[in-house]
Design a protein around this motif. Structure first.
Motif, PDB file in Angstrom:
ATOM      1  N   SER A 199      91.284  78.235  56.986  1.00 34.93           N
ATOM      2  CA  SER A 199      90.845  79.398  57.746  1.00 34.93           C
ATOM      3  C   SER A 199      92.036  80.203  58.249  1.00 34.93           C
ATOM      4  CB  SER A 199      90.000  78.961  58.935  1.00 34.93           C
ATOM      5  OG  SER A 199      89.621  80.095  59.687  1.00 34.93           O
ATOM      6  N   ASP A 200      91.784  81.490  58.434  1.00 42.08           N
ATOM      7  CA  ASP A 200      92.809  82.358  59.042  1.00 42.08           C
ATOM      8  C   ASP A 200      92.403  82.706  60.474  1.00 42.08           C
ATOM      9  OD1 ASP A 200      90.701  84.075  58.685  1.00 42.08           O
ATOM     10  OD2 ASP A 200      91.811  85.574  57.531  1.00 42.08           O
ATOM     11  N   GLY A 201      91.440  81.951  61.005  1.00 42.60           N
ATOM     12  CA  GLY A 201      90.977  82.222  62.369  1.00 42.60           C
ATOM     13  C   GLY A 201      89.666  82.970  62.372  1.00 42.60           C
ATOM     14  N   GLU A 202      89.329  83.565  61.197  1.00 46.30           N
ATOM     15  CA  GLU A 202      88.114  84.367  61.103  1.00 46.30           C
ATOM     16  C   GLU A 202      87.322  84.044  59.847  1.00 46.30           C
ATOM     17  OE1 GLU A 202      87.749  89.019  61.560  1.00 46.30           O
ATOM     18  OE2 GLU A 202      89.281  88.138  62.860  1.00 46.30           O
ATOM     19  N   ARG A 203      88.013  84.062  58.721  1.00 46.22           N
ATOM     20  CA  ARG A 203      87.371  83.783  57.436  1.00 46.22           C
ATOM     21  C   ARG A 203      87.731  82.381  56.965  1.00 46.22           C
ATOM     22  NH1 ARG A 203      88.949  89.274  57.607  1.00 46.22           N
ATOM     23  NH2 ARG A 203      90.920  88.241  58.011  1.00 46.22           N
ATOM     24  N   VAL A 204      86.943  81.901  55.978  1.00 49.76           N
ATOM     25  CA  VAL A 204      87.262  80.574  55.447  1.00 49.76           C
ATOM     26  C   VAL A 204      87.311  80.586  53.924  1.00 49.76           C
ATOM     27  CG1 VAL A 204      86.222  79.381  57.429  1.00 49.76           C
ATOM     28  CG2 VAL A 204      84.854  79.743  55.363  1.00 49.76           C
ATOM     29  N   ALA A 205      88.164  79.758  53.368  1.00 48.40           N
ATOM     30  CA  ALA A 205      88.238  79.532  51.920  1.00 48.40           C
ATOM     31  C   ALA A 205      87.933  78.054  51.686  1.00 48.40           C
ATOM     32  CB  ALA A 205      89.627  79.871  51.400  1.00 48.40           C
ATOM     33  N   PRO A 206      86.800  77.752  51.012  1.00 48.21           N
ATOM     34  CA  PRO A 206      86.442  76.337  50.847  1.00 48.21           C
ATOM     35  C   PRO A 206      87.269  75.621  49.796  1.00 48.21           C
ATOM     36  CG  PRO A 206      84.776  77.752  49.838  1.00 48.21           C
ATOM     37  CD  PRO A 206      85.776  78.673  50.488  1.00 48.21           C
ATOM     38  N   LEU A 207      87.544  74.341  50.079  1.00 46.73           N
ATOM     39  CA  LEU A 207      88.096  73.441  49.068  1.00 46.73           C
ATOM     40  C   LEU A 207      86.911  72.711  48.444  1.00 46.73           C
ATOM     41  CD1 LEU A 207      90.500  73.947  51.109  1.00 46.73           C
ATOM     42  CD2 LEU A 207      91.400  71.788  50.338  1.00 46.73           C
ATOM     43  N   VAL A 208      87.136  72.013  47.342  1.00 44.90           N
ATOM     44  CA  VAL A 208      86.045  71.219  46.778  1.00 44.90           C
ATOM     45  C   VAL A 208      85.798  70.016  47.696  1.00 44.90           C
ATOM     46  CG1 VAL A 208      86.247  71.914  44.372  1.00 44.90           C
ATOM     47  CG2 VAL A 208      87.694  70.053  45.228  1.00 44.90           C
ATOM     48  N   ARG A 242      76.849  73.769  49.488  1.00 44.82           N
ATOM     49  CA  ARG A 242      78.142  74.306  49.938  1.00 44.82           C
ATOM     50  C   ARG A 242      77.920  75.558  50.794  1.00 44.82           C
ATOM     51  NH1 ARG A 242      81.170  77.047  45.517  1.00 44.82           N
ATOM     52  NH2 ARG A 242      79.574  78.560  46.136  1.00 44.82           N
ATOM     53  N   ASP A 243      77.041  76.445  50.316  1.00 52.71           N
ATOM     54  CA  ASP A 243      76.800  77.681  51.069  1.00 52.71           C
ATOM     55  C   ASP A 243      76.157  77.384  52.425  1.00 52.71           C
ATOM     56  OD1 ASP A 243      77.918  78.983  48.988  1.00 52.71           O
ATOM     57  OD2 ASP A 243      76.037  79.714  48.113  1.00 52.71           O
ATOM     58  N   TRP A 244      75.275  76.370  52.447  1.00 53.10           N
ATOM     59  CA  TRP A 244      74.631  75.989  53.721  1.00 53.10           C
ATOM     60  C   TRP A 244      75.687  75.482  54.701  1.00 53.10           C
ATOM     61  CZ3 TRP A 244      74.010  72.259  57.300  1.00 53.10           C
ATOM     62  CH2 TRP A 244      72.929  72.397  58.181  1.00 53.10           C
ATOM     63  N   LEU A 245      76.567  74.627  54.206  1.00 54.31           N
ATOM     64  CA  LEU A 245      77.602  74.061  55.089  1.00 54.31           C
ATOM     65  C   LEU A 245      78.523  75.169  55.613  1.00 54.31           C
ATOM     66  CD1 LEU A 245      78.543  70.825  53.066  1.00 54.31           C
ATOM     67  CD2 LEU A 245      77.205  70.941  55.188  1.00 54.31           C
ATOM     68  N   LEU A 246      78.836  76.121  54.736  1.00 53.03           N
ATOM     69  CA  LEU A 246      79.694  77.227  55.175  1.00 53.03           C
ATOM     70  C   LEU A 246      78.981  78.062  56.241  1.00 53.03           C
ATOM     71  CD1 LEU A 246      81.198  78.359  51.733  1.00 53.03           C
ATOM     72  CD2 LEU A 246      82.444  77.297  53.638  1.00 53.03           C
ATOM     73  N   ALA A 247      77.683  78.353  55.988  1.00 54.09           N
ATOM     74  CA  ALA A 247      76.946  79.248  56.884  1.00 54.09           C
ATOM     75  C   ALA A 247      76.572  78.582  58.204  1.00 54.09           C
ATOM     76  CB  ALA A 247      75.674  79.749  56.177  1.00 54.09           C
ATOM     77  N   HIS A 248      76.286  77.281  58.166  1.00 51.71           N
ATOM     78  CA  HIS A 248      75.754  76.629  59.372  1.00 51.71           C
ATOM     79  C   HIS A 248      76.771  75.772  60.103  1.00 51.71           C
ATOM     80  CE1 HIS A 248      71.608  77.919  58.689  1.00 51.71           C
ATOM     81  NE2 HIS A 248      71.952  77.856  57.406  1.00 51.71           N
ATOM     82  N   ILE A 249      77.872  75.472  59.449  1.00 51.30           N
ATOM     83  CA  ILE A 249      78.868  74.628  60.127  1.00 51.30           C
ATOM     84  C   ILE A 249      80.251  75.287  60.157  1.00 51.30           C
ATOM     85  CG2 ILE A 249      80.011  72.368  60.160  1.00 51.30           C
ATOM     86  CD1 ILE A 249      77.382  71.157  59.158  1.00 51.30           C
ATOM     87  N   MET A 250      80.836  75.501  58.979  1.00 52.45           N
ATOM     88  CA  MET A 250      82.248  75.897  58.972  1.00 52.45           C
ATOM     89  C   MET A 250      82.480  77.284  59.609  1.00 52.45           C
ATOM     90  SD  MET A 250      82.834  73.069  57.635  1.00 52.45           S
ATOM     91  CE  MET A 250      84.576  72.784  57.389  1.00 52.45           C
TER      92      MET A 250
END
Ligand code: AMP
Ligand code: GLY
Length: 424
Positions: A199-208, A242-250
């Motif tokens: 993360s850059d503090g705002e956005r995230v880039a997922p790893l596998v 993956r999208d759920w985890l990004l949207a609801h957690i990360m």
């Protein structure tokens, strides 16, 4: 560009190996590094428990970028101090690192932000433990609040055991300061998953995503360790999950930390239990996982340095990482006695033969080198990691390599990824 990697484990070996592949990296140091890292980076002495030591080292080496591997320097505020001095450093500040360094902070944060996690109680005294226990079913998970190198979690079968363990932690006898506060937690059942983003503090880039194997013994038996092996495949979770985890957690975690004035930059590692009620957060780490990083980086096809720089500069984007469709697995070879007391200084045989196995990369963790030979110097000694088009072959290659390596007292789990292979 000169890069300094702080740390000395298998994770740091993997980071050094991957960063070296960046066309912009001209020199790489590792402090303090280990016997295997010494083949790929210049190892320099440093005490990662001392902020002064790390500052003095960076002052001397003048790296263009410092990458922090373990949690302790982050807890000490190495990112805050380097940033204050105008030095580029990848990782979260001390305040943001609380997501890992204080389990009670993490639990209350999750609660405030309605992010799914196990029911819990935070206790500062034996009286509070006594009052909280009636609200739990057994087994009960007892966690030390502070950092304990993966050894601060006990799954108690009875309330009596939970009470005894919690009180031992609180007394300071078991884990020192780290246990001055404890978290009692509902026991969750399911498959564990490690999901990491930069993360850059705002956005995230997922790893596998990857799966760790925390217990020391086959079939998930025996005490917890720092991690005995891990694997990652393209299908470990599907895109929808993956999208759920990004949207609801990360993303909510990153947004919540920013709202609370502790912007999170760096690697956010979420340990999840995939329960029948859906994914639940077990823990956060504010750094790359060890050993997950070893198989994850074997699948990374894009430039790790670029993604780290994007985090520092506030330009992280979804697609910062490109991945191969291969699978990868890592088997940790440990010293006899680990995770308890173990002996060091055992000569390691067969490393060159093991490295010949197709698709294998051996990451060193607790090793040192003397007269061309490697010797054990830690609990987790090697992360024998392999990549292949399918998981079964990757696992087989890793075990073929392990079979060629020997040192007095060596042990490793024989069932890394076995549950995933059974499901296929
Ligand atoms: P933690 O450091 O909080 O991730 O805990 C270490 C390990 O203990 C986890 O990876 C799980 O294997 C186990 N664990 C932690 N919390 C729970 C829980 N609430 N239910 C079941 N197992 C847990
Ligand atoms: N593999 C778990 C950790 O890095 O903490």
């Amino acid at each position: 560009m000169k890069v300094l990697v702080i740390g000395s484990g298998g994770r740091e070996h993997a980071l050094v190996w991957k960063l070296r592949q960046s066309p912009r990296v001209t020199k790489i140091y590792c402090a303090p590094g280990n016997g295997g890292i010494a083949d790929e980076a210049e190892c320099v002495a440093a005490d990662v428990k001392s902020l002064d030591s790390m500052v003095a080292l960076a002052h001397q080496l003048q790296p263009d970028l410092t990458v922090v591997g373990p949690e302790l320097p982050l807890m000490l505020g190495v990112v805050d101090e380097f940033t204050r001095r105008g030095w580029r450093v990848f990782g979260p500040t001390q305040a943001a690192a609380q997501l890992e360094t204080s389990k009670s902070f993490a639990k209350e944060f999750l609660h405030r932000h309605h992010i799914p996690t196990a029911h819990y109680a935070i206790c500062d005294s034996p009286e509070q433990v006594r009052d909280a226990l009636p609200h739990f079913h057994t087994p009960i998970v007892v966690k030390a609040d502070g950092l304990a190198a993966g050894k601060g979690v006990v799954i108690a079968k009875s309330k009596d055991e939970a009470s005894t363990v919690a009180n031992q932690m609180l007394s300071g006898r078991m884990l020192g300061e780290a246990g001055a506060r404890v978290v009692l937690e509902e026991f969750l059942e399911g498959d564990e998953l490690s999901f990491l983003v930069v993360s850059d503090g705002e956005r995230v880039a997922p790893l596998v995503a990857a799966q760790d194997h925390k217990r020391v013994g086959n079939g998930d038996t025996g005490p917890n360790t720092g991690g005995m092996g891990a694997y990652t495949t393209p299908t470990i979770i599907d895109d929808q999950m993956r999208d759920w985890l990004l949207a609801h957690i990360m993303r909510p975690v990153v947004a919540g930390m920013k709202d609370e004035g502790a912007e999170f930059k760096g690697v956010l590692y979420c340990g999840l239990m995939m329960t029948a009620r859906g994914p639940m957060v077990l823990e956060f780490n504010c750094r790359f996982g060890d050993p997950e990083t070893q198989p994850i980086l074997l699948r990374l096809e894009s430039d790790l340095l670029e993604a780290m720089e994007a985090s520092i500069d506030g330009r992280t984007s979804d697609g910062d990482f490109k991945w191969s469709n291969d699978s990868a697995a890592c088997v940790v070879m440990a010293s006899g006695g680990y995770p308890g007391a173990y002996e060091a200084g055992k000569k390691i045989n067969g490393l060159a033969e093991a490295a010949q196995v197709e698709g294998v990369k051996i990451f060193h963790a607790g090793t040192s080198k003397r007269d061309e030979y490697s010797y054990t110097s830690g609990g987790r000694v090697l992360g024998v990691t392999a990549r292949a088009a399918d998981l079964e072959t990757a696992v087989q290659r890793a075990y073929d390599a392990c079979a060629r390596i020997g040192f007095d007292g060596a042990h490793y789990r024989k069932d890394i990824a076995a549950r995933a292979l059974k499901k296929d």
